[in-house]
Design a protein around this motif. Structure first.
Motif, short mmCIF file in Angstrom:
data_model
loop_
_atom_site.label_atom_id
_atom_site.label_comp_id
_atom_site.label_asym_id
_atom_site.label_seq_id
_atom_site.Cartn_x
_atom_site.Cartn_y
_atom_site.Cartn_z
N GLU A 389 -10.44 -1.29 -6.14
CA GLU A 389 -9.54 -2.24 -5.48
C GLU A 389 -8.24 -1.53 -5.07
N LYS A 390 -7.69 -0.72 -5.94
CA LYS A 390 -6.46 0.00 -5.63
C LYS A 390 -6.70 0.98 -4.49
N GLU A 391 -7.85 1.67 -4.50
CA GLU A 391 -8.17 2.62 -3.42
C GLU A 391 -8.20 1.90 -2.07
N ILE A 392 -8.82 0.72 -2.03
CA ILE A 392 -8.91 -0.03 -0.78
C ILE A 392 -7.51 -0.39 -0.28
N LEU A 393 -6.67 -0.86 -1.17
CA LEU A 393 -5.31 -1.24 -0.77
C LEU A 393 -4.49 -0.03 -0.33
N LEU A 396 -4.79 0.89 3.15
CA LEU A 396 -4.06 0.00 4.06
C LEU A 396 -2.59 -0.10 3.67
N LYS A 397 -2.10 0.94 3.02
CA LYS A 397 -0.77 0.89 2.40
C LYS A 397 0.34 0.51 3.36
N ALA A 402 4.34 -4.25 -0.14
CA ALA A 402 4.48 -3.28 -1.23
C ALA A 402 4.27 -3.93 -2.59
N ALA A 403 4.53 -5.24 -2.66
CA ALA A 403 4.42 -5.94 -3.94
C ALA A 403 3.02 -5.94 -4.51
N VAL A 404 1.99 -5.73 -3.67
CA VAL A 404 0.62 -5.76 -4.21
C VAL A 404 0.40 -4.62 -5.20
N PHE A 405 1.21 -3.54 -5.10
CA PHE A 405 1.05 -2.40 -6.00
C PHE A 405 1.97 -2.49 -7.22
N THR A 406 2.99 -3.32 -7.14
CA THR A 406 4.03 -3.29 -8.18
C THR A 406 4.21 -4.58 -8.96
N ARG A 563 -11.06 -9.07 -4.10
CA ARG A 563 -9.84 -9.12 -4.93
C ARG A 563 -8.65 -8.55 -4.18
N ALA A 564 -8.90 -7.52 -3.39
CA ALA A 564 -7.81 -6.95 -2.57
C ALA A 564 -7.33 -7.97 -1.54
#
Length: 616
Positions: A389-393, A396-397, A402-406, A563-564
């Protein structure tokens, strides 16, 4: 994909063979593989030649009357057209589809009008072979021409289906009983199954004339009782008020394995009510047999009458229908309105919603706050993204918040005066960042001086009790919020044309999301009348995530991508999430009987229920 409500569920994938291709070697590989069913997740539970679904009573008696109710009205029996108010039951009782879903499997369908389906390894087409015994109520056979006509007219007259099937570029007769649909893209694994779910209508009937000699027109609404191939026919009706269906003794498919133990009521009558309180009084009086109660307070207080106390009315809370349904119920601001385009404005409105107080004072603490577009399923995001899921996001960074990572998504918590004051201050601060300020008792746009306000469009007065606390809360920070309840026809027309500031909306998701996601959140659906993109979302990253969901190669990839998508939708604060229960509340008069074990993912109502009065 849609459930409940609903909601029909559309699905797809690989399954078992009906026949093995003739020949050997290279020749064998070129022959089509015919399948009696298809499933998205793993193998089908049932093999070719199964006798019946496990959850039915094969000895259920046929007979008796089922009296049901609906809120609203109807003005057409046309199952294809998107105009007007379609009569409840016509699409499912009068008409058959190519495939039929199994209610104890996730996204599995088996042959109904079609005895088999085949498709190549790259999913560039799908061919359905009709059963030779399938016929219409007038005795004429169901033909490939009927299927092609139904598909073409559905796309022509229903914008939603036109978008849903936009990758199906043609339907053609390829055999005496074969229809082949061709696609403009490959590896969209869902397409064969969703093609099995639209109602098939009789071409010869719609191109004929009515009893008065008038030529029929499938592009118009009609109250002429339509003819189908399904188990019931329209026996009688009162325009806008009631409709009575009668079981067909000559139904061609009554003994099919997918129909054994089903369609057990001799008659099914729907009565339409303009007021839910009047509708419930009809149930109390025995004029309606069954209700599904979506109000926790009503469920807790309204059943203190003799028939409940002495057992003539049965009450149950059943989880089955929600085991495979992800729910997002929310206040939905319309981003087509400039006032809602700023994300900070939408987030501020969430701070002003006091779920905890509402749940305690109005709902007897029966609800849980929704915090995902796929709430209550394994598809819901949680915490911070990890792994795939993190790789997919990260791919598309530059296009996602940005909040999706933090920052894990959480709803504000209210419930006591101190928390309410603190959250309202946060709401005012967000509005200030977005260019608003409090002037006296009003929140106004700093540049234009225009007061901030909106109207919440409702379809029934019963919603007002839930919405009123939110209206009162936002007024504390200077927002002129109002409720407006309109009749069913006006509500339908305004929703179709996106003529609203905010609505009380709901989306129901299957465990295998796919093409329908573009209708919910895709840019192409923003201006498509009748779409379920109620919020008006148009975002390149979301479009890309939807595309990846549709073409996910396996279950793990689908889970990670969904989920992403959930995480990005939440981070944009497109809606103010509301609440839902994890069980459906139903009440019914005890002359209705259900199997001891209901389908794992469904109430099975009314298909597999029956009447004690069948023999009377």
């Amino acid at each position: 994909m849609q459930a409940a409500s609903g909601k029909i569920v559309f699905t797809i994938a690989l399954a078992l063979s009906l026949a093995v291709a003739a020949g050997a070697g290279a020749q064998e590989a070129k022959e089509p593989v015919w399948r009696t069913g298809i499933s998205t997740i793993g193998e089908l539970k049932r093999r070719n030649g199964f006798e019946r679904f496990d959850y039915v009573n094969p000895d259920a008696p046929k007979g008796g009357e089922l009296k049901l109710s609906e809120t609203g009205t109807f003005d057409t029996f046309n199952p294809v057209l998107s105009k007007g108010e379609a009569a409840t039951g016509v699409g499912t009782l009068v008409f058959d589809t190519l495939l039929k879903s199994a209610d104890d499997e996730i996204t599995a369908s088996y042959g109904l009008l079609a005895e088999a389906v085949s498709y190549p390894d790259d999913f560039s087409s799908a061919t359905f072979r009709l059963r030779p015994e399938a016929n219409w109520a007038d005795g004429q056979p169901v033909t490939p021409e009927d299927v092609i006509f139904s598909f073409d007219k559905s796309k022509e007259h229903n914008p939603l289906l036109s978008n849903y099937y936009r990758h199906v570029i043609s339907a053609e007769k390829t055999g005496e009983r074969d229809v082949t649909f061709r696609f403009d893209e490959k590896n969209n694994r869902e397409l064969p199954n969703i093609l099995g779910q639209f109602p098939i209508v009789p071409k010869h009937w719609w191109e004929g004339t009515d009893a008065k000699g008038n030529k029929r027109d499938i592009g118009r609404t009609t109250l002429e009782p339509v003819m189908g191939s399904g188990p019931y026919r329209i026996a009688s009706f009162q325009a806008g008020g009631s409709i009575r269906f009668e079981l067909r003794d000559d139904y061609w498919g009554r003994d099919l394995n997918v129909n054994v133990g089903q369609h057990n009521f001799r008659t099914i009558t729907y009565t339409f009510f303009g007021d839910r309180n009047v509708e419930f009084e009809a149930f109390r009086a025995g004029n309606v047999d069954y209700v599904q109660d979506n109000s926790a307070s009503h469920w807790a207080t309204a059943y203190d009458f003799p028939a409940v106390k002495d057992g003539r009315v049965v009450r149950e809370e059943i989880e089955n229908p929600l085991r495979a349904v992800g729910i997002m119920q929310a206040f939905v601001p319309n981003l087509r309105r400039d006032k809602f385009k700023d994300q900070r404005v939408r987030e501020a409105l969430n701070y002003a919603f006091d779920f905890e107080d509402l749940n305690r004072t109005l709902a007897y603490n029966a609800y849980q706050r929704v915090d995902s577009y796929f709430w209550n399923t394994e598809l819901a995001s949680s915490g911070l993204p990890e792994g795939r899921e993190k790789e997919i996001l990260e791919e598309l960074k530059d296009k996602v918040p940005a909040a999706v990572f933090t920052t894990p998504y959480t709803n504000p918590v209210n419930g006591d005066p101190q928390k309410v004051r603190e959250n309202l201050r946060k709401a005012v601060a967000l509005f200030k960042e977005a260019g608003y300020e409090l002037k006296g008792s009003k929140l106004v746009n700093v540049k234009t001086g225009e007061p901030f306000g909106f109207e919440i469009l409702l379809s029934n007065p019963s919603f007002e009790r839930t919405v009123a606390p939110f209206v009162a809360s936002v007024k504390k920070i200077g927002i002129d919020a109002r409720m407006r309840t309109v009749d069913a026809s006006q509500y339908t027309n305004r929703i179709r044309s996106f003529d609203y500031d905010m609505i009380y909306g709901i989306w129901a998701q299957s465990l295998v999301p796919g093409n329908e996601q573009s209708d919910y959140w895709g840019s192409a659906a923003v201006d498509l009348q009748g779409s379920k993109n109620y919020a008006g979302i148009a975002d390149p990253a979301i479009d890309e995530l939807i595309r990846r969901i549709v073409f996910a190669s396996d279950r793990e990839e689908l889970l990670a991508t969904t989920r992403a998508l959930d995480r990005v939708l939440l981070a944009h604060h497109y809606v103010v999430p509301l609440f839902y229960a994890k069980a459906q509340r139903i009440a019914y008069w005890n002359h209705l009987v259900r199997p001891a074990e209901l389908p794992y993912y469904s109430l099975g109502f009314p298909d597999v229920w029956w009447s004690k009065n069948a023999a009377k």
